[in-house]
Write a protein that holds these residues in place. Structure first.
Motif, PDB file in Angstrom:
ATOM      1  N   VAL A 158     -13.785  51.364  18.255  1.00 47.49           N
ATOM      2  CA  VAL A 158     -13.260  51.831  19.818  1.00 47.49           C
ATOM      3  C   VAL A 158     -11.842  51.769  19.925  1.00 47.49           C
ATOM      4  N   GLY A 159     -11.190  50.809  18.952  1.00 46.22           N
ATOM      5  CA  GLY A 159      -9.761  51.031  19.029  1.00 46.22           C
ATOM      6  C   GLY A 159      -8.928  51.800  18.347  1.00 46.22           C
ATOM      7  N   THR A 160      -8.125  51.071  17.446  1.00 51.30           N
ATOM      8  CA  THR A 160      -7.272  52.039  16.589  1.00 51.30           C
ATOM      9  C   THR A 160      -8.185  52.410  15.270  1.00 51.30           C
ATOM     10  N   HIS A 161      -7.800  53.300  14.657  1.00 48.51           N
ATOM     11  CA  HIS A 161      -8.445  53.571  13.191  1.00 48.51           C
ATOM     12  C   HIS A 161      -8.256  53.018  11.937  1.00 48.51           C
ATOM     13  N   HIS A 162      -7.219  51.681  12.136  1.00 45.63           N
ATOM     14  CA  HIS A 162      -7.027  51.034  10.926  1.00 45.63           C
ATOM     15  C   HIS A 162      -8.056  50.110  10.798  1.00 45.63           C
ATOM     16  N   VAL A 163      -8.400  49.920   9.443  1.00 49.47           N
ATOM     17  CA  VAL A 163      -9.457  49.001   8.994  1.00 49.47           C
ATOM     18  C   VAL A 163      -8.945  47.872   7.883  1.00 49.47           C
ATOM     19  N   ARG A 164      -9.569  46.711   7.941  1.00 44.17           N
ATOM     20  CA  ARG A 164      -9.068  45.696   6.828  1.00 44.17           C
ATOM     21  C   ARG A 164     -10.337  45.649   5.996  1.00 44.17           C
ATOM     22  N   MET A 165      -9.997  44.931   4.946  1.00 44.13           N
ATOM     23  CA  MET A 165     -11.166  44.581   3.861  1.00 44.13           C
ATOM     24  C   MET A 165     -11.513  43.241   4.140  1.00 44.13           C
ATOM     25  N   GLY A 166     -12.744  42.767   4.254  1.00 42.62           N
ATOM     26  CA  GLY A 166     -13.091  41.349   4.215  1.00 42.62           C
ATOM     27  C   GLY A 166     -12.928  40.494   2.956  1.00 42.62           C
ATOM     28  N   THR A 167     -12.851  39.199   3.237  1.00 42.55           N
ATOM     29  CA  THR A 167     -12.730  38.471   2.104  1.00 42.55           C
ATOM     30  C   THR A 167     -13.700  38.429   0.880  1.00 42.55           C
TER      31      THR A 167
ATOM     32  N   ASN B 173     -14.522  41.193  -0.235  1.00 44.66           N
ATOM     33  CA  ASN B 173     -14.152  42.318  -1.111  1.00 44.66           C
ATOM     34  C   ASN B 173     -15.254  43.457  -0.982  1.00 44.66           C
ATOM     35  N   TRP B 174     -16.049  43.572   0.084  1.00 42.24           N
ATOM     36  CA  TRP B 174     -16.940  44.474   0.394  1.00 42.24           C
ATOM     37  C   TRP B 174     -16.861  45.150   1.761  1.00 42.24           C
ATOM     38  N   ALA B 175     -17.127  44.243   2.666  1.00 36.29           N
ATOM     39  CA  ALA B 175     -17.097  44.665   4.174  1.00 36.29           C
ATOM     40  C   ALA B 175     -15.815  45.088   4.443  1.00 36.29           C
ATOM     41  N   VAL B 176     -16.099  46.284   5.416  1.00 33.20           N
ATOM     42  CA  VAL B 176     -14.719  46.731   5.981  1.00 33.20           C
ATOM     43  C   VAL B 176     -14.899  46.462   7.555  1.00 33.20           C
ATOM     44  N   TYR B 177     -13.800  45.861   7.948  1.00 34.09           N
ATOM     45  CA  TYR B 177     -13.733  45.803   9.508  1.00 34.09           C
ATOM     46  C   TYR B 177     -12.891  46.583  10.170  1.00 34.09           C
ATOM     47  N   SER B 178     -12.875  46.837  11.648  1.00 36.52           N
ATOM     48  CA  SER B 178     -11.754  47.469  12.400  1.00 36.52           C
ATOM     49  C   SER B 178     -10.836  46.396  12.245  1.00 36.52           C
ATOM     50  N   GLN B 179      -9.583  46.744  12.073  1.00 40.92           N
ATOM     51  CA  GLN B 179      -8.543  45.759  12.042  1.00 40.92           C
ATOM     52  C   GLN B 179      -8.143  45.096  13.270  1.00 40.92           C
ATOM     53  N   ASP B 180      -8.410  45.865  14.525  1.00 39.66           N
ATOM     54  CA  ASP B 180      -8.052  45.319  15.805  1.00 39.66           C
ATOM     55  C   ASP B 180      -9.326  44.365  16.226  1.00 39.66           C
ATOM     56  N   GLY B 181     -10.298  44.361  15.401  1.00 44.23           N
ATOM     57  CA  GLY B 181     -11.653  43.486  15.938  1.00 44.23           C
ATOM     58  C   GLY B 181     -12.571  44.281  16.655  1.00 44.23           C
ATOM     59  N   SER B 182     -12.222  45.633  17.044  1.00 42.12           N
ATOM     60  CA  SER B 182     -12.925  46.586  18.161  1.00 42.12           C
ATOM     61  C   SER B 182     -14.282  46.744  17.326  1.00 42.12           C
ATOM     62  N   LEU B 183     -15.214  47.318  18.231  1.00 40.65           N
ATOM     63  CA  LEU B 183     -16.713  47.709  17.843  1.00 40.65           C
ATOM     64  C   LEU B 183     -16.453  48.997  16.995  1.00 40.65           C
ATOM     65  N   ALA B 184     -17.238  48.876  16.245  1.00 41.81           N
ATOM     66  CA  ALA B 184     -17.264  49.973  15.256  1.00 41.81           C
ATOM     67  C   ALA B 184     -18.646  50.618  14.836  1.00 41.81           C
ATOM     68  N   ALA B 185     -18.955  52.338  14.743  1.00 42.67           N
ATOM     69  CA  ALA B 185     -20.291  52.564  14.466  1.00 42.67           C
ATOM     70  C   ALA B 185     -20.186  53.672  13.441  1.00 42.67           C
ATOM     71  N   HIS B 186     -21.489  53.777  12.743  1.00 45.42           N
ATOM     72  CA  HIS B 186     -21.207  54.551  11.408  1.00 45.42           C
ATOM     73  C   HIS B 186     -22.661  55.309  11.552  1.00 45.42           C
ATOM     74  N   PHE B 187     -22.717  56.660  11.448  1.00 43.24           N
ATOM     75  CA  PHE B 187     -24.013  57.503  11.575  1.00 43.24           C
ATOM     76  C   PHE B 187     -23.779  58.359  10.291  1.00 43.24           C
ATOM     77  N   GLU B 188     -25.124  58.517   9.372  1.00 46.63           N
ATOM     78  CA  GLU B 188     -24.981  59.532   8.462  1.00 46.63           C
ATOM     79  C   GLU B 188     -26.180  60.253   8.074  1.00 46.63           C
ATOM     80  N   HIS B 189     -26.142  61.476   7.623  1.00 47.34           N
ATOM     81  CA  HIS B 189     -27.071  62.025   7.030  1.00 47.34           C
ATOM     82  C   HIS B 189     -26.747  62.855   5.687  1.00 47.34           C
ATOM     83  N   THR B 190     -27.766  63.188   4.753  1.00 49.36           N
ATOM     84  CA  THR B 190     -27.683  63.823   3.619  1.00 49.36           C
ATOM     85  C   THR B 190     -27.971  65.064   3.971  1.00 49.36           C
ATOM     86  N   VAL B 191     -27.270  66.210   3.797  1.00 48.06           N
ATOM     87  CA  VAL B 191     -27.459  67.547   4.546  1.00 48.06           C
ATOM     88  C   VAL B 191     -27.016  68.737   3.404  1.00 48.06           C
ATOM     89  N   ALA B 192     -28.173  69.603   3.283  1.00 45.74           N
ATOM     90  CA  ALA B 192     -27.981  70.594   2.229  1.00 45.74           C
ATOM     91  C   ALA B 192     -27.402  71.827   2.892  1.00 45.74           C
TER      92      ALA B 192
END
Length: 265
Positions: free
Chosen positions: A206-215, A217-236
Motif C-alpha cells: 500500500v505504501g512505498t515499494h521498499h521492504v525489509r528482512m525480518g529477524t 532471516n526469512w520473512a520480508v515486510y513492507s519497510q513502512d509497515g503498510s499492508l502487503a499482498a501476494h498473488f501467484e499462478h504457475t503459467v505455461a
C-alpha cells in the motif's frame, strides 16, 4: 537457460497444480479468526501428503514450514507459528507442491472477515494485476510485457510494486530461469516460446515499494509497515495462449474473493 517443457510434462505439472489449488481452497475455509498459522501449516501438509505429493517448501534452503503464511505487512516467506488470525487481518498463503517430480507454485491473499477499504483495494488490484500479466503469457510476447502489465495495473491504482522480489521459471526445480520482475518495459527481455513455464507473482505494498528482512532471516515486510499482498499462478506458454497450471481461482466462489477491479479507498 530457460528450460522448455513438453505437452506431457505440462500435464504432469498441471497435476501438481490441481493438488495445490485444492489445498488453497481447504486453507481458505480454515483461515478464520482464532486459527494459528501453525494450524494452517499442519492442515496443508496433511492434505498435500494425502495426495501422494510433497510440500515443496519444507526444508527448502532450511525453511521449516510446509507453506508460507504472511499476515498484514509481511509480504512473503512467513514461517508458520503461534500467530493467531484476527478479524480484519489479510493473510498471504504461498503453497508449493511436488508431485511426480514436478513442482507447482501458487499464492493468494485472503481477507479474514471484514477488512478495511484500503485492504480490499490492495487485494483486488494485486489479484487483477496477476491476471493482466497472465494474459501476456503468449508466444511471441516478451518477458517485459508480463512485467509491465503488473506495474501498469498496480501503479494506476495508486499502489507500489515491490521491486526487490521477483517471480521465476519453474519445472523440476522450484526456481528456474528466468527471473520475472513485476515492473519493466513492454517489448523487452527474452521472447516467450511454447513450453516455457513461469511462476508469475505480483507482490504489492500500500505504501512505498521498499521492504525489509525480518529477524528470522526469512520473512520480508513492507519497510513502512503498510499492508502487503501476494498473488501467484504457475503459467505455461502454449500455442493456444496462457495455460494456468494452478487453478485456485476456479475453486474459490466469486463472493469469497476480492473483486477483480479495485474499489475506492
Amino acid at each position: 537457460m530457460i528450460i522448455k517443457k513438453t505437452p506431457e510434462e505440462l500435464d504432469r505439472m498441471a497435476a501438481a497444480g490441481r493438488i495445490l489449488a485444492r489445498c488453497h481452497e481447504l486453507l481458505r475455509k480454515k483461515a478464520r479468526p482464532g486459527v494459528t498459522t501453525a494450524e494452517l501449516d499442519e492442515a496443508a501438509e496433511r492434505f498435500i501428503r494425502s495426495q501422494d505429493a510433497e510440500p515443496a517448501f519444507k526444508g527448502y534452503r532450511g525453511f521449516p514450514g510446509s507453506i508460507c503464511v504472511s499476515p498484514n505487512s509481511m509480504v512473503v516467506h512467513g514461517i508458520p507459528g503461534r500467530y493467531e488470525l484476527k478479524r480484519g487481518d489479510i493473510l498471504s498463503i504461498d503453497i508449493g507442491v511436488v508431485h511426480d517430480g514436478w513442482v507447482a507454485d501458487g499464492a493468494m491473499t485472503h481477507p479474514i472477515g471484514n477488512v478495511t477499504p484500503v485492504a480490499t483495494r490492495l487485494l483486488a488490484t494485486t489479484r487483477a494485476s496477476l491476471f493482466d500479466a497472465v494474459e501476456q503469457c503468449r508466444p511471441g510476447n516478451r518477458l517485459g510485457d508480463v512485467s509491465a502489465a503488473v506495474q501498469a495495473r498496480v501503479e494506476a491504482d495508486g499502489l507500489a510494486v515491490i521491486r526487490s522480489l521477483v517471480g521465476h521459471g519453474i519445472g523440476r526445480d522450484m526456481h528456474e530461469d528466468p527471473q520475472i520482475p513485476n515492473y519493466g518495459e513492454p517489448g523487452t527481455g527474452p521472447e516467450l516460446e511454447e513450453g516455457m513455464v513461469l511462476a508469475v507473482e505480483p507482490m504489492v505494498n500500500v505504501g512505498t515499494h521498499h521492504v525489509r528482512m525480518g529477524t528470522d532471516n526469512w520473512a520480508v515486510y513492507s519497510q513502512d509497515g503498510s499492508l502487503a499482498a501476494h498473488f501467484e499462478h504457475t503459467v505455461a506458454i502454449t500455442a493456444d495462449g496462457p495455460r494456468i497450471l494452478t487453478p485456485w481461482h476456479e475453486l474459490v466462489p466469486e463472493s469469497a474473493e476480492p473483486a477483480s477491479r479495485a474499489v475506492s479507498a
